[in-house]
Design an enzyme around this catalytic site. Structure first.
Site, PDB file in Angstrom:
ATOM      1  N   ASP A  20      -5.047  -3.642   0.717  1.00  0.00           N
ATOM      2  CA  ASP A  20      -5.604  -2.929  -0.207  1.00  0.00           C
ATOM      3  C   ASP A  20      -4.899  -1.987  -0.536  1.00  0.00           C
ATOM      4  O   ASP A  20      -4.392  -0.978   0.124  1.00  0.00           O
ATOM      5  CB  ASP A  20      -7.019  -2.473   0.543  1.00  0.00           C
ATOM      6  CG  ASP A  20      -8.035  -1.765  -0.455  1.00  0.00           C
ATOM      7  OD1 ASP A  20      -8.711  -2.679  -1.294  1.00  0.00           O
ATOM      8  OD2 ASP A  20      -8.286  -0.394  -0.284  1.00  0.00           O
TER       9      ASP A  20
ATOM     10  N   GLU B 219      -2.407  -5.569  -3.187  1.00  0.00           N
ATOM     11  CA  GLU B 219      -3.109  -5.070  -4.427  1.00  0.00           C
ATOM     12  C   GLU B 219      -2.495  -4.184  -5.055  1.00  0.00           C
ATOM     13  O   GLU B 219      -2.348  -3.029  -4.578  1.00  0.00           O
ATOM     14  CB  GLU B 219      -4.679  -4.972  -3.951  1.00  0.00           C
ATOM     15  CG  GLU B 219      -5.621  -4.531  -4.903  1.00  0.00           C
ATOM     16  CD  GLU B 219      -6.774  -3.891  -4.719  1.00  0.00           C
ATOM     17  OE1 GLU B 219      -7.814  -4.156  -5.352  1.00  0.00           O
ATOM     18  OE2 GLU B 219      -7.021  -3.134  -3.878  1.00  0.00           O
TER      19      GLU B 219
END
Length: 727
Positions: free
Chosen positions: A350, A386
């Site tokens: 993330d 990401e």
């Protein structure tokens, strides 16, 4: 056997960090560079009574450590750390607060919110500069000492090659909460993950790696609980080594290991979505639960001109300081633990740009990347980033180092806009279909580096993307202000006024056509496709594009819808596309195609056409271009040429495509306007990857493709050789 409480601990060892049972006792080791004293607190079996506080007797190289003879697995503990409470200088020590070991591998219970969890007095006019003396132990989960032994048998990672990988993103709880065939206490847990029914569903597709949203223990936000909501997604980590307690059906933490063992036996890899960019402690006004009270100035990036405040590149209040060697060690130890102890097959990071940010900005050679890619354990698993965050220079798609795949939001946005009928999308879509070489073809990176997706957990589902022109997040309690307004979606009603479900057959037909066209684009583009769980049967969230706080039927997978005729048909179509992809050589090619390699006479590896012939510069620039043909050519292992045409028509009317030379005959593998083509038509059960790939033969050199549709054709013969059959 009852624990014998000693008067003091023996020195023990500074390594490994955390609490480790050696069969005779337990070694405790905790990093804190600025603490003046560390106390180990032991608790009763139910965690309610603090039995004793034992100072860690030694500190070696900033590691506090001690050894507890006769200690055994199951022991519950926490720490109280002494030191200066000087927020203006970055220090927030408060020994009144029981702290969770950053290396805790099991939690005793969920956290219970109360004002005593904060290191300062919440109502004080001095804010976080004040000091709170209440004991937080009754509200805190305790760390539990564990024995990690498990009989893995002959478990082997499926080791699916990247070039043959299709990712299936799912929420662990949402997968099974509406599975009425499971016992209520099993639904939403690790135990349900390897249920034969779910495994069979994945096996209907060529088994994709299962990417799970966060399963590391996370915090339920106080503000959400006060609004009657919950943190559903889990991007708020409380313990990087411990499975989320709410995902256990009982007290058996081996449930996840059993599930992974069974998924591996079915050929399914397991990837974890992990959050190492920030913790659940928030900004300077957040609670003191672990890292803040252990060594705030070491674990977090603080403002250089005012250490009271946190650098917030993540938008979540704080940012972990991965430039600090002990913080970096914690992250790597955690990753290695999940690989070695739980046998996971990879990670999706993330806000990966945060992990690669050094003092001068994002750096592909950042310490985190260097450490990760040289690690002999971690370099062997799948790594996905990401590649963006809210910090300066946070958008870094295509700039991660070799060895990483990256989420490609440009694929998502371009595909959505092309099929919505936006102008100026044809050239951009061509780049995305070819694996986004403009972003990733450098440093010997591979086409799989681009993780292509149309939807993800964050945003509209696929069905909602074609059913809503705008978001409908009213249930989140933020007056529909949350969630992005830029969805590139349409409801496909003639006047744009029908949001959501409708009985109008024309609208339903168009929505279904666009949905299948989007899936065809995703699964037949080059790169690594990612499916969001439920999109394969048309799952809806009723227009909510930010369901992070909806731990209810809005977010849970609706398996009754999956079993409906419409759901079965769409799933079968997805399975057919995946079966096609798995057999075509071009998708396994190790290098990007640019049209410079000749496969056969007048047949480069990549070519582009409009509906009537090759595209010239003027046609590429035509803002109203709604058709596109991608021709790919590759040689199979036997040396035979294999040629495909991907036809796209985003217009409102059917188009008669002139099929380009040099192929002499074509066969239809898939046509989204017809749902399924070939011998797999109508099949709703059984492993699709074992079905033959083929379909009706095209008569002549023309093919009429319906509106809002995509089709894939395979050349039966080309000059220079007969095409090797795909099955």
């Amino acid at each position: 056997m009852p624990l014998t409480l000693p008067d003091r601990l023996s020195p023990g060892l500074p390594y490994p960090l955390g609490a480790h049972w050696d069969g005779l006792g337990i070694n405790f080791a905790l990093f804190s560079a600025h603490a003046t004293r560390v106390e180990l607190c032991l608790f009763s079996a139910n965690g309610r009574k603090e039995l004793c506080r034992l100072p860690l007797p030694e500190c070696t190289d900033e590691i506090w450590h001690g050894y507890l003879p006769t200690g055994e697995p199951g022991l519950q503990y926490g720490y109280r750390v002494h030191g200066p409470y000087e927020p203006l200088h970055g220090h927030r020590f408060n020994p009144n607060k029981l702290l969770l070991d950053p290396y805790a591998r099991q939690l005793s219970k969920p956290l219970q919110w109360g004002d005593g969890l904060f290191g300062y007095r919440l109502q004080s006019p001095r804010g976080d500069l004040s000091f709170d003396r209440r004991d937080s132990a009754p509200m805190m989960p305790k760390a539990v000492v564990v024995d990690d032994s498990f009989h893995w048998g002959d478990d082997r990672p499926p080791a699916t090659p990247w070039a043959r990988t299709v990712i299936y993103e799912a929420h662990l709880k949402g997968l099974s909460m509406q599975r009425e065939d499971l016992l209520p206490h099993v639904r939403g847990t690790f135990a349900a993950l390897a249920d034969p029914g779910f495994v069979a569903h994945l096996q209907r597709l060529p088994p994709p790696p299962l990417e799970l949203l966060p399963v590391q223990a996370f915090l339920q936000d106080r503000v959400l609980l006060q609004r009657g909501l919950r943190n559903y997604w889990g991007y708020n980590t409380l313990a990087y080594f411990a499975p989320e307690p709410a995902y256990l059906s009982g007290d058996q933490r081996n449930e996840l290991k059993v599930a992974i063992r069974r998924l591996h036996a079915a050929g399914i890899e397991v990837l974890l979505d992990v959050v190492y960019n920030h913790t659940c402690e928030g900004n300077e006004l957040g609670p003191t639960l672990s890292w803040r009270g252990i060594d705030n100035a070491s674990y977090y990036r603080l403002m250089p001109d005012d250490a009271r405040y946190y650098i917030n590149d993540t938008g979540c209040g704080n940012t972990l300081d991965l430039a600090h060697p002990r913080v970096l060690q914690m992250v790597l130890d955690s990753l290695r633990y999940w690989v070695e102890v739980f046998h996971v097959d990879g990670f999706r990071f993330d806000l990966g740009s945060t992990l690669g940010r050094e003092a001068h900005g994002f750096d592909p050679g950042a310490g985190f990347f260097d450490a990760l890619l040289q690690d002999p354990v971690l370099t062997r698993v799948k790594l996905i980033s990401e590649p963006w965050d809210l910090g300066p220079g946070g958008y870094q798609v295509g700039r991660h180092p070799p060895g990483f795949a990256e989420w490609n939001d440009q694929f998502r946005d371009t595909a959505r806009r092309f099929w919505r009928g936006d102008d100026h999308q044809r050239g951009a879509l061509a780049a995305r279909l070819a694996g986004s070489a403009d972003l990733f073809d450098h440093r010997h990176r591979k086409p799989w580096s681009s993780v292509n997706f149309i939807t993800a957990h964050d945003g509209f589902t696929l069905a909602d993307l074609v059913s809503y022109a705008g978001k409908h997040n009213e249930d989140n309690g933020e007056d529909n202000r949350d969630g992005t307004d830029d969805n590139a979606s349409a409801n496909w009603s003639p006047r744009g006024d029908i949001e959501g479900p409708t009985d109008d057959p024309a609208i339903r037909t168009t929505r279904a056509s666009v949905q299948r066209a989007l899936l065809t684009t995703l699964l037949l583009a080059h790169g690594t496709p990612m499916l969001t769980a439920g999109d394969e049967w048309g799952r809806t969230q009723h227009g909510n594009n930010n369901a992070y706080c909806q731990d209810n039927a809005l977010s849970w997978l609706d398996w009754q819808a999956a079993a409906s005729p419409e759901g079965q048909a769409l799933t079968a179509y997805v399975a057919q596309l995946l079966a096609i992809r798995a057999r075509l050589q071009a998708y396994a090619e190790p290098r990007f195609a640019h049209g410079h390699v000749t496969i056969a006479p007048d047949l480069p590896d990549l070519s582009w056409f409009d509906w009537h012939g090759p595209l010239n510069d003027e046609q590429w620039a035509d803002p109203a271009g709604r058709t596109l043909v991608m021709r790919r050519a590759a040689r199979t292992p036997s040396g035979a040429p294999q040629v495909t045409l991907l036809l796209l028509n985003a217009g409102e009317e059917a188009v008669d495509f002139l099929l380009p030379a040099p192929a002499l005959a074509w066969r239809v593998l898939a046509d989204s306007s017809q749902e399924i083509a070939g011998p797999g038509h109508g099949q709703t059960s059984g492993p699709a990857h074992n079905q033959p790939v083929g379909g009706p033969r095209v008569e002549g050199q023309h093919y009429v493709l319906g509106a809002h549709a995509a089709a894939l054709l395979l050349a039966e013969s080309v000059p220079g050789g007969h095409v090797e059959p795909t099955a």
